[in-house]
Write an enzyme that holds these catalytic residues in place. Structure first.
Site, PDB file in Angstrom:
ATOM      1  N   CYS A 128       0.815  -1.219   0.000  1.00 38.10           N
ATOM      2  CA  CYS A 128       0.000   0.000   0.000  1.00 38.10           C
ATOM      3  C   CYS A 128       0.849   1.270   0.000  1.00 38.10           C
ATOM      4  O   CYS A 128       0.448   2.291  -0.536  1.00 38.10           O
ATOM      5  CB  CYS A 128      -0.988  -0.003   1.156  1.00 38.10           C
ATOM      6  SG  CYS A 128      -0.264  -0.392   2.742  1.00 38.10           S
ATOM      7  N   HIS A 401      -1.319   1.400   7.484  1.00 41.21           N
ATOM      8  CA  HIS A 401      -1.886   1.278   6.149  1.00 41.21           C
ATOM      9  C   HIS A 401      -1.769   2.621   5.444  1.00 41.21           C
ATOM     10  O   HIS A 401      -1.878   3.668   6.089  1.00 41.21           O
ATOM     11  CB  HIS A 401      -3.358   0.848   6.262  1.00 41.21           C
ATOM     12  CG  HIS A 401      -4.019   0.661   4.935  1.00 41.21           C
ATOM     13  ND1 HIS A 401      -3.484  -0.156   3.949  1.00 41.21           N
ATOM     14  CD2 HIS A 401      -5.154   1.183   4.413  1.00 41.21           C
ATOM     15  CE1 HIS A 401      -4.289  -0.122   2.891  1.00 41.21           C
ATOM     16  NE2 HIS A 401      -5.294   0.690   3.138  1.00 41.21           N
TER      17      HIS A 401
END
Ligand SMILES: [Zn+2]
Length: 448
Positions: A128, A401
């Site tokens: 990510c 994230h």
């Protein structure tokens, strides 16, 4: 990319011819595949009352695509009749670049037309950080156009020592795929592989810092596209009448000429002053982003405060003072000398106090940034900026994230890019405590 590539060297011309041949083969394959899939699609339509078997489900991507294409009034596919007509072209002729990009690189796409640039990136195992940066790069309009329209071909330097043009080629392929508007999401595994080949750190599936990735990616892209490493550096001209800042900038430009340099690089003055004797050492250095500290005392601040902290300077110890001829405490400070057309601002949330930690500070950053508030030399070409991208980091050092918020210039709307998922987002939701890297673009014609 349909534009013929002009290269002076015979070897490169042969390479190009070889490449063109391969592309021709790919196009033929693609056409054949399209024909076969159309047949399958027609067959599936005839059987639409029969529940799909698992094997059909597995191939649902291509069916989905075909079904969509049939419903697209722009495509000259007649489907009133269930009989397959071989004289009708099954698909709109694919763009050469799209075919070669999709086929050579195997993006493993999920088909679906969401709009140009509204394509997600699949997570390849903690990737990510990379997805977040690629979406921000992809919404840097001049850079995206440069790759998408194939202009970069003229500049790629396949002989450079570091990445031999591979990173530029892979980024170009990804950008072209993202702007083709054909895909709901793609996997940029080839780019990740190339990145991993050149830097072991990015090979596996560990979490990485998106700012570090951005810095390295920009370095590689610059090297891949640097015209100066191929031609010889520009001759040093007599520049005695230039200021030290201009001399340093000219020296930098003589060896560095790429779109990356023109868009992202600015110049700052770095001053180190001895706390004992006030001796100063001044250097002018190029920067590709500003890495701003966050105040340690509060959990809410403004971007202006961070910028002021950055420009105020910090105490360093162990500076070799040329005057005292001893290691001294000193103050190191920056002044911004030359602002680039694309201003990248890194909010330096991570710090070390025995452990690596993250500040979750909510930074209030403006959509319209006026850099005139900060110590600048006069006659700046770029001073007014607008926000177009944010790389967000959620979580802590241990686990987190990344997402990206980017403004799509074509639709003039903000989107949230969360790996393979893309959704529209309101202006009010752009600012958050997760903002990590900000991308600003200069507003042209506003340099008064
Ligand atoms: Zn001193």
């Amino acid at each position: 990319m349909s534009k013929p590539v002009k290269m002076p060297e015979d070897r490169q011309r042969m390479k190009d011819a070889e490449k063109a041949r391969k592309i021709e083969v790919e196009i033929r394959k693609e056409k054949e595949k399209g024909r076969q899939e159309h047949e399958k699609g027609t067959y599936a339509q005839l059987r639409r009352d029969i529940p799909a078997s698992p094997s059909i489900m597995q191939r649902s991507h291509s069916y989905h695509n075909i079904a969509q294409m049939r419903d697209d009034p722009d495509l000259n596919v007649k489907h009133e009749t269930p009989h397959y007509d071989r004289t009708i072209k099954p698909l709109q002729k694919p763009q050469r670049s799209e075919v070669s990009a999709a086929r050579r690189r195997n993006f493993n796409p999920v088909w679906g037309n969401m709009g140009k640039g509204i394509t997600g990136l699949k997570n390849l195992g903690n990737s990510c950080y990379m997805n977040s940066i690629i979406q921000c790069i992809n919404n840097t309009t001049p850079l995206a156009l440069y790759f998408w329209k194939g202009a970069y071909h003229e500049d790629v330097n396949y002989d450079n020592n570091s990445t031999r043009g591979e990173v530029a080629e892979e980024v170009a392929a990804v950008v072209s795929a993202l702007w083709s508007g054909q895909y709901r999401s793609i996997a940029c595994r080839d780019l990740k592989n190339v990145v991993g080949q050149h830097r072991k750190q990015f090979q596996g599936c560990e979490q990485q810092d998106s700012h570090e990735f951005l810095t390295i990616l920009m370095d590689w892209l610059h090297e891949d596209l640097n015209k100066r490493s191929r031609k010889s550096p520009l001759k040093e001209t007599s520049n005695d009448n230039l200021s030290p800042a201009d001399q340093a900038w000219e020296k930098f430009r003589r060896c560095n000429e790429s779109l990356i340099r023109s868009l992202f690089y600015g110049q700052q003055k770095s001053t180190v002053r001895c706390c004992k004797c006030s001796e100063e050492s001044v250097t002018f250095e190029a920067f590709s982003d500003l890495s701003l500290p966050l105040p340690s005392s509060s959990n809410k601040c403004s971007l202006v405060e961070c910028m002021k902290l950055y420009l105020n300077g910090e105490k360093i110890s162990g500076w070799n003072c040329p005057c005292c001829k001893e290691k001294r405490d000193a103050i190191k400070k920056f002044d911004i000398w030359r602002l680039p057309p694309i201003l990248v601002i890194h909010l330096n949330r991570f710090y070390h106090d025995g452990w690596w930690r993250k500040r979750q500070t909510y930074v209030d950053f403006p959509f319209n940034l006026d850099m005139r508030h900060f110590s600048l030399v006069p006659d700046q070409r770029y001073v007014s900026y607008k926000l177009y991208g944010v790389s967000n980091h959620y979580g802590s050092m241990e686990g987190g994230h990344y997402t990206a918020y980017c403004k799509n210039e074509l639709y003039n709307k903000w989107y949230k890019f969360d790996d393979h998922e893309v959704s529209e987002i309101s202006n009010n939701d752009i600012r958050s405590g997760a903002a990590y890297i900000l991308f600003y673009t200069a507003i042209s014609g506003n340099s008064s």
